[in-house]
Design a protein around this motif. Structure first.
Motif, PDB file in Angstrom:
ATOM      1  N   TRP A   4      42.489  87.011 -46.186  1.00 31.72           N
ATOM      2  CA  TRP A   4      41.400  86.499 -45.847  1.00 31.72           C
ATOM      3  C   TRP A   4      40.366  87.095 -44.807  1.00 31.72           C
ATOM      4  O   TRP A   4      40.852  87.815 -43.909  1.00 31.72           O
ATOM      5  CB  TRP A   4      41.634  85.124 -45.154  1.00 31.72           C
ATOM      6  CG  TRP A   4      40.724  84.125 -44.339  1.00 31.72           C
ATOM      7  CD1 TRP A   4      39.987  83.445 -45.194  1.00 31.72           C
ATOM      8  CD2 TRP A   4      40.232  84.041 -43.199  1.00 31.72           C
ATOM      9  NE1 TRP A   4      38.952  82.526 -44.604  1.00 31.72           N
ATOM     10  CE2 TRP A   4      39.246  83.042 -43.245  1.00 31.72           C
ATOM     11  CE3 TRP A   4      40.525  84.642 -41.949  1.00 31.72           C
ATOM     12  CZ2 TRP A   4      38.487  82.699 -41.849  1.00 31.72           C
ATOM     13  CZ3 TRP A   4      39.779  84.323 -40.872  1.00 31.72           C
ATOM     14  CH2 TRP A   4      38.716  83.322 -41.122  1.00 31.72           C
ATOM     15  N   THR A 203      47.505  86.826 -44.057  1.00 32.50           N
ATOM     16  CA  THR A 203      48.148  85.698 -43.462  1.00 32.50           C
ATOM     17  C   THR A 203      48.692  84.830 -44.516  1.00 32.50           C
ATOM     18  O   THR A 203      48.669  85.101 -45.626  1.00 32.50           O
ATOM     19  CB  THR A 203      46.729  84.786 -43.125  1.00 32.50           C
ATOM     20  OG1 THR A 203      46.097  84.354 -44.172  1.00 32.50           O
ATOM     21  CG2 THR A 203      45.859  85.258 -42.197  1.00 32.50           C
ATOM     22  N   ASN A 204      49.712  84.154 -43.908  1.00 32.49           N
ATOM     23  CA  ASN A 204      50.213  83.079 -44.815  1.00 32.49           C
ATOM     24  C   ASN A 204      49.089  81.892 -44.970  1.00 32.49           C
ATOM     25  O   ASN A 204      48.037  82.021 -44.329  1.00 32.49           O
ATOM     26  CB  ASN A 204      51.346  82.630 -44.184  1.00 32.49           C
ATOM     27  CG  ASN A 204      52.611  83.395 -43.904  1.00 32.49           C
ATOM     28  OD1 ASN A 204      52.853  84.153 -44.879  1.00 32.49           O
ATOM     29  ND2 ASN A 204      53.066  83.608 -42.619  1.00 32.49           N
ATOM     30  N   HIS A 205      49.483  81.035 -46.027  1.00 33.39           N
ATOM     31  CA  HIS A 205      48.523  79.969 -46.423  1.00 33.39           C
ATOM     32  C   HIS A 205      49.226  78.791 -46.487  1.00 33.39           C
ATOM     33  O   HIS A 205      50.047  78.318 -47.434  1.00 33.39           O
ATOM     34  CB  HIS A 205      47.914  80.464 -47.956  1.00 33.39           C
ATOM     35  CG  HIS A 205      46.727  79.782 -48.275  1.00 33.39           C
ATOM     36  ND1 HIS A 205      45.774  79.374 -47.499  1.00 33.39           N
ATOM     37  CD2 HIS A 205      46.713  78.580 -49.298  1.00 33.39           C
ATOM     38  CE1 HIS A 205      45.171  78.246 -47.952  1.00 33.39           C
ATOM     39  NE2 HIS A 205      45.642  78.078 -49.279  1.00 33.39           N
ATOM     40  N   ASN A 206      49.049  77.850 -45.488  1.00 37.27           N
ATOM     41  CA  ASN A 206      49.358  76.488 -45.555  1.00 37.27           C
ATOM     42  C   ASN A 206      51.016  76.538 -45.382  1.00 37.27           C
ATOM     43  O   ASN A 206      51.302  75.589 -46.206  1.00 37.27           O
ATOM     44  CB  ASN A 206      48.720  75.552 -46.379  1.00 37.27           C
ATOM     45  CG  ASN A 206      47.251  75.468 -46.210  1.00 37.27           C
ATOM     46  OD1 ASN A 206      46.750  75.485 -45.034  1.00 37.27           O
ATOM     47  ND2 ASN A 206      46.434  75.153 -47.248  1.00 37.27           N
ATOM     48  N   LEU A 207      51.576  77.259 -44.901  1.00 38.23           N
ATOM     49  CA  LEU A 207      53.076  77.414 -44.716  1.00 38.23           C
ATOM     50  C   LEU A 207      53.477  76.308 -44.045  1.00 38.23           C
ATOM     51  O   LEU A 207      53.255  76.156 -42.757  1.00 38.23           O
ATOM     52  CB  LEU A 207      53.443  78.737 -44.120  1.00 38.23           C
ATOM     53  CG  LEU A 207      54.903  78.922 -44.235  1.00 38.23           C
ATOM     54  CD1 LEU A 207      55.486  78.908 -45.632  1.00 38.23           C
ATOM     55  CD2 LEU A 207      55.183  80.312 -43.520  1.00 38.23           C
ATOM     56  N   SER A 208      54.691  75.610 -44.637  1.00 36.73           N
ATOM     57  CA  SER A 208      55.229  74.581 -43.845  1.00 36.73           C
ATOM     58  C   SER A 208      56.396  75.112 -42.993  1.00 36.73           C
ATOM     59  O   SER A 208      57.340  75.681 -43.656  1.00 36.73           O
ATOM     60  CB  SER A 208      55.804  73.435 -44.523  1.00 36.73           C
ATOM     61  OG  SER A 208      56.610  72.409 -44.152  1.00 36.73           O
ATOM     62  N   SER A 241      47.009  80.487 -36.063  1.00 30.35           N
ATOM     63  CA  SER A 241      46.192  78.946 -36.481  1.00 30.35           C
ATOM     64  C   SER A 241      46.236  78.098 -35.357  1.00 30.35           C
ATOM     65  O   SER A 241      47.330  78.341 -34.250  1.00 30.35           O
ATOM     66  CB  SER A 241      47.336  78.403 -37.678  1.00 30.35           C
ATOM     67  OG  SER A 241      47.441  78.937 -38.846  1.00 30.35           O
ATOM     68  N   ASN A 244      49.249  76.562 -32.977  1.00 26.73           N
ATOM     69  CA  ASN A 244      50.748  77.060 -33.184  1.00 26.73           C
ATOM     70  C   ASN A 244      50.609  78.042 -32.442  1.00 26.73           C
ATOM     71  O   ASN A 244      51.738  79.131 -32.680  1.00 26.73           O
ATOM     72  CB  ASN A 244      50.525  77.431 -34.697  1.00 26.73           C
ATOM     73  CG  ASN A 244      50.643  76.563 -35.700  1.00 26.73           C
ATOM     74  OD1 ASN A 244      50.773  75.344 -35.025  1.00 26.73           O
ATOM     75  ND2 ASN A 244      50.711  76.748 -37.017  1.00 26.73           N
ATOM     76  N   ILE A 330      52.200  73.178 -39.924  1.00 22.72           N
ATOM     77  CA  ILE A 330      51.497  73.734 -41.183  1.00 22.72           C
ATOM     78  C   ILE A 330      51.064  75.224 -40.402  1.00 22.72           C
ATOM     79  O   ILE A 330      50.182  74.936 -39.544  1.00 22.72           O
ATOM     80  CB  ILE A 330      50.518  72.920 -41.750  1.00 22.72           C
ATOM     81  CG1 ILE A 330      51.062  71.828 -42.501  1.00 22.72           C
ATOM     82  CG2 ILE A 330      49.922  73.761 -43.013  1.00 22.72           C
ATOM     83  CD1 ILE A 330      52.527  72.117 -43.218  1.00 22.72           C
ATOM     84  N   ASP A 331      51.178  76.396 -40.951  1.00 25.84           N
ATOM     85  CA  ASP A 331      50.593  77.392 -40.286  1.00 25.84           C
ATOM     86  C   ASP A 331      50.235  78.457 -41.444  1.00 25.84           C
ATOM     87  O   ASP A 331      50.480  78.683 -42.576  1.00 25.84           O
ATOM     88  CB  ASP A 331      51.913  78.464 -39.692  1.00 25.84           C
ATOM     89  CG  ASP A 331      51.341  79.456 -38.967  1.00 25.84           C
ATOM     90  OD1 ASP A 331      50.833  79.285 -38.085  1.00 25.84           O
ATOM     91  OD2 ASP A 331      51.689  80.638 -39.482  1.00 25.84           O
ATOM     92  N   SER A 332      48.890  78.955 -40.846  1.00 25.25           N
ATOM     93  CA  SER A 332      48.504  80.267 -42.021  1.00 25.25           C
ATOM     94  C   SER A 332      48.054  81.457 -40.857  1.00 25.25           C
ATOM     95  O   SER A 332      46.959  82.113 -41.062  1.00 25.25           O
ATOM     96  CB  SER A 332      47.086  79.637 -42.262  1.00 25.25           C
ATOM     97  OG  SER A 332      47.246  78.604 -43.278  1.00 25.25           O
TER      98      SER A 332
END
Length: 701
Positions: A4, A203-208, A241, A244, A330-332
């Motif tokens: 991103w 980045t991670n994307h909408n990681l639970s 995010s 977080n 939820i983390d990005s």
């Protein structure tokens, strides 16, 4: 998964990273500049017309034990500026000697379009007070805090007035006093960002996020095709995010060094189903930990990425710390970079120093202080570093929750030199810091990283490991030119450790034996001061198990078990003689001697790289222009004052208005604190005449 890019976000974040400004509270802003001996401090405060404000320092952010300079009004309307300390009971005690020098103040009318103006303090008729003063970094007074390089805990208090007297006031009273604390690196180097660099974000994307207390999550990315050409990373930082910030503990980006294709896999790093080839993703490209801001490389060095033969695959590892085991997070988050196709003189590298990531090193319970040291021995640097050596220019110290002080030293010919030290370390503020004095490391030198821990509130042993309740002792050092050495860390040799367990069993009847694991043995011991002391002796006198490894994970040639401890004949001593021999001539003489030393002499310190003057001039012009564009960014607060005495109006209004000086004609005008920042504070001294003023009573507003 997502790469991103947000150019505006990156420009904003990196622009403000170089300013020496700290927003303590919505109603309190501090800015400052320092030279070798003196800090000039500027305060802007929204307080009631009768109220007082104090700003100062303490070891770890608590008010008891703090050293403050307090601006206050007595019941007759007179204004005072007083140097105070805070007792263990939270009472203000006026210091015998005043080190808050030369205070100048002015009231500033707060202009706002809002009809009902009230700030956090909930007082009516709130003006903005602005004042400036000076303070020595080292006052040589036991009642005063020493401002040194490393983490500085800035404490503050705002209270209702007027006061009959300041001495004896309870500063911890929540009824009429508001307090707070912020961490910063008070003594810093201003590095100018490269405006020509382009942003790149992994980045991670909408990681639970798992509800486990500790999770390491890995994601593999492939670089865009533009990296078929070599680029340099000129700066990097975190992309966290919102919400977080307390969960993302630290992150690393690894290079996957192999000519094969890598699967774009993501999952928990220890997953048994993870592709075996991911074990080749070992070379650290970037590392970040909680509290760190953006890191800018020096003008002549950059982190190489891309080019012929460069594998286009990287792996992001994020450590999530979730002690409350919250669900639904939820983390990005990830890491952001600024890259340039304009290559710099040197390729930079990262080297891991300190303790190995295992449980052989541990901290006993109920210890006020206990030190662990990880060694990078001369046997390793001798076979892994180029003959001309490397220059360390940056450092990121890292422990978990029990760490209180961290330092790395260099040992050459038995003599110890400081590389980086943080006497008031906080795991919540782990910056990547450019060194004020870069350090030249030669083959055959040793590097020792020592971490001091406190476990007074822990009932059992704290083991080394990856979890936040376990411990680490690491220094990620940034250096040039890039070498093959990636990891140089140690732990106590396994055979020596089991001899210690066996001795405890035979001599003291402890339930330890050779058939138990390291963790089982440690947890079987009934700890007391003697056993804790014996363990410390083992760590300092026993032989070492070494990791002397390339970025591929392969060890350099050598024998890396039963390695002798590093011999230090002349230990590093803190620079306490500044107070024992406090005279300007001695300081100047030391600086002259230091400048005469060459890299071939005993001193390992090297001057900052000479800048490319035309290029640096262009970068500085672009940087200043960018700050000007962002001048009035924050609409609801007053931290956008760019110049002394500027009212809260937009920049166009200011351009057409002559600023009125609110000082009396005979008072000295104070320059903008953001200008003329000394790049290397070791090169200048300060005029003692500025400290000739005595504590005096000022007229009322």
């Amino acid at each position: 998964m997502l790469i991103w890019v947000c150019l505006h976000c990156l420009l904003l974040a990196f622009t403000f990273s170089s300013a020496k400004v700290l927003h303590l509270d919505k109603s309190l802003l501090v800015s400052w500049k320092t030279d070798q001996e003196v800090a000039t401090i500027n305060i802007k405060a929204d307080i009631g017309t009768q109220d007082w404000v104090g700003v100062g320092f303490s070891d770890y952010g608590s008010l008891p034990g703090a050293d403050l300079c307090v601006f206050w009004r007595d019941w007759t309307g007179q204004i005072f500026f007083t140097d105070v300390s805070v007792t263990a009971d939270g009472l203000i005690k006026e210091d015998t000697i005043n080190h808050c020098h030369g205070m100048k103040w002015r009231p500033k009318e707060r202009r706002s379009k809002k009809k009902n103006l009230r700030n956090i303090s909930e007082f009516n008729n709130v003006p903005t007070i602005e004042y400036v003063y000076q303070r020595r970094l080292w006052t040589c007074d036991e009642e005063s805090y020493r401002i040194e390089d490393g983490t500085t805990h800035v404490v503050w208090a705002i209270g209702q007035g007027p006061l009959y007297k300041l001495d004896g006031l309870n500063i911890t009273s929540s009824f009429n006093v508001r307090t707070g604390m912020s961490r910063t690196r008070f003594i810093d180097i201003q590095t100018i960002p490269d405006p020509g660099a382009e942003p790149l974000v992994f980045t991670n994307h909408n990681l639970s996020i798992s509800s486990k207390d500790t999770t390491y999550f890995c994601s593999v990315f492939k670089l865009p095709n533009i990296f078929n050409r070599k680029h340099h990373v000129t700066e990097y930082g975190a992309e966290i995010s919102t919400g977080n910030e307390d969960v993302v503990h630290h992150m690393e980006l690894f290079h996957c060094q192999d000519e094969q294709e890598f699967p774009l896999w993501n999952g928990e790093c220890g997953d048994k189903n993870a592709p075996e080839i991911l074990k080749r993703c070992k070379k650290v490209l970037a590392a970040w930990a909680i509290g760190a801001g953006p890191f800018l490389y020096p003008a002549d060095a950059g982190l190489a990425i891309g080019g012929p033969g460069f594998s286009p695959y990287v792996m992001l590892e994020v450590h999530y710390n979730n002690p409350l085991r919250r669900t639904g997070i939820i983390d990005s988050s990830g890491l952001r970079f600024k890259i340039s196709k304009e290559l710099r003189k040197y390729d930079a590298g990262i080297l891991e120093l300190g303790l190995e990531y295992n449980n052989k090193m541990a901290v006993p319970p109920e210890m006020k202080e206990f030190t662990l040291t990880g060694s990078c021995v001369q046997e390793c640097t001798a076979v892994s570093l180029p003959k001309s050596g490397i220059v360390i220019f940056g450092s990121q110290l890292h422990t978990h929750g029990a760490g209180k002080r961290v330092q790395t030293t260099l040992v050459r010919g038995g003599r110890e030199y400081i590389v980086n030290i943080d006497k008031h370390y906080s795991t919540h503020f782990q910056e990547i810091r450019e060194l004020i004095k870069p350090v030249h490391v030669l083959p055959g030198d040793s590097l020792l990283t020592s971490c001091l821990y406190s476990t007074l509130n822990r009932e059992n042993i704290t083991l080394g490991g990856f979890g936040f309740t376990e411990e680490m002792c690491v220094n990620y050092v940034h250096y040039y030119p890039k070498a093959q050495l990636e990891v140089c860390k140690s732990s106590v040799d396994t055979d020596d450790l089991y001899e210690y367990f066996d001795k405890l069993n035979q001599d003291e009847g402890q339930e330890t034996n050779k058939d138990k694991s390291v963790e089982e043995n440690y947890r079987s011991i009934r700890w007391n001061k003697k056993r804790s002391g014996d363990l410390g002796t083992l760590y300092t006198q026993g032989t070492l198990s070494m990791q002397c490894m390339r970025g591929t994970g392969e060890p350099f040639p050598g024998t890396w078990n039963q390695v002798p401890q590093v011999k230090v004949v002349e230990p590093f001593k803190a620079d306490t003689d500044k107070c024992a021999n406090n005279n300007k001539n001695r300081v100047r003489e030391e600086k002259r001697n230091l400048k005469k030393k060459s890299l071939d002499d005993d001193l390992p310190y090297t001057p900052l790289l000479k800048r490319d003057k035309p290029r640096m001039k262009r970068m500085e012009h672009d940087h200043n222009h960018m700050q000007k564009r962002l001048f009035n960014k924050f609409a609801d607060t007053w931290d956008d004052y760019g110049l002394w005495g500027v009212d809260k109006r937009n920049q166009d209004d200011l351009a057409d208005t002559d600023q009125e000086d609110d000082f009396d004609d005979d008072e000295e005008y104070v320059d903008n604190l953001d200008e003329d920042v000394v790049e290397n504070p070791y090169l200048e001294t300060y005029d003692d005449d500025l400290f000739s003023s005595k504590k005096r009573m000022l007229g009322s507003m």
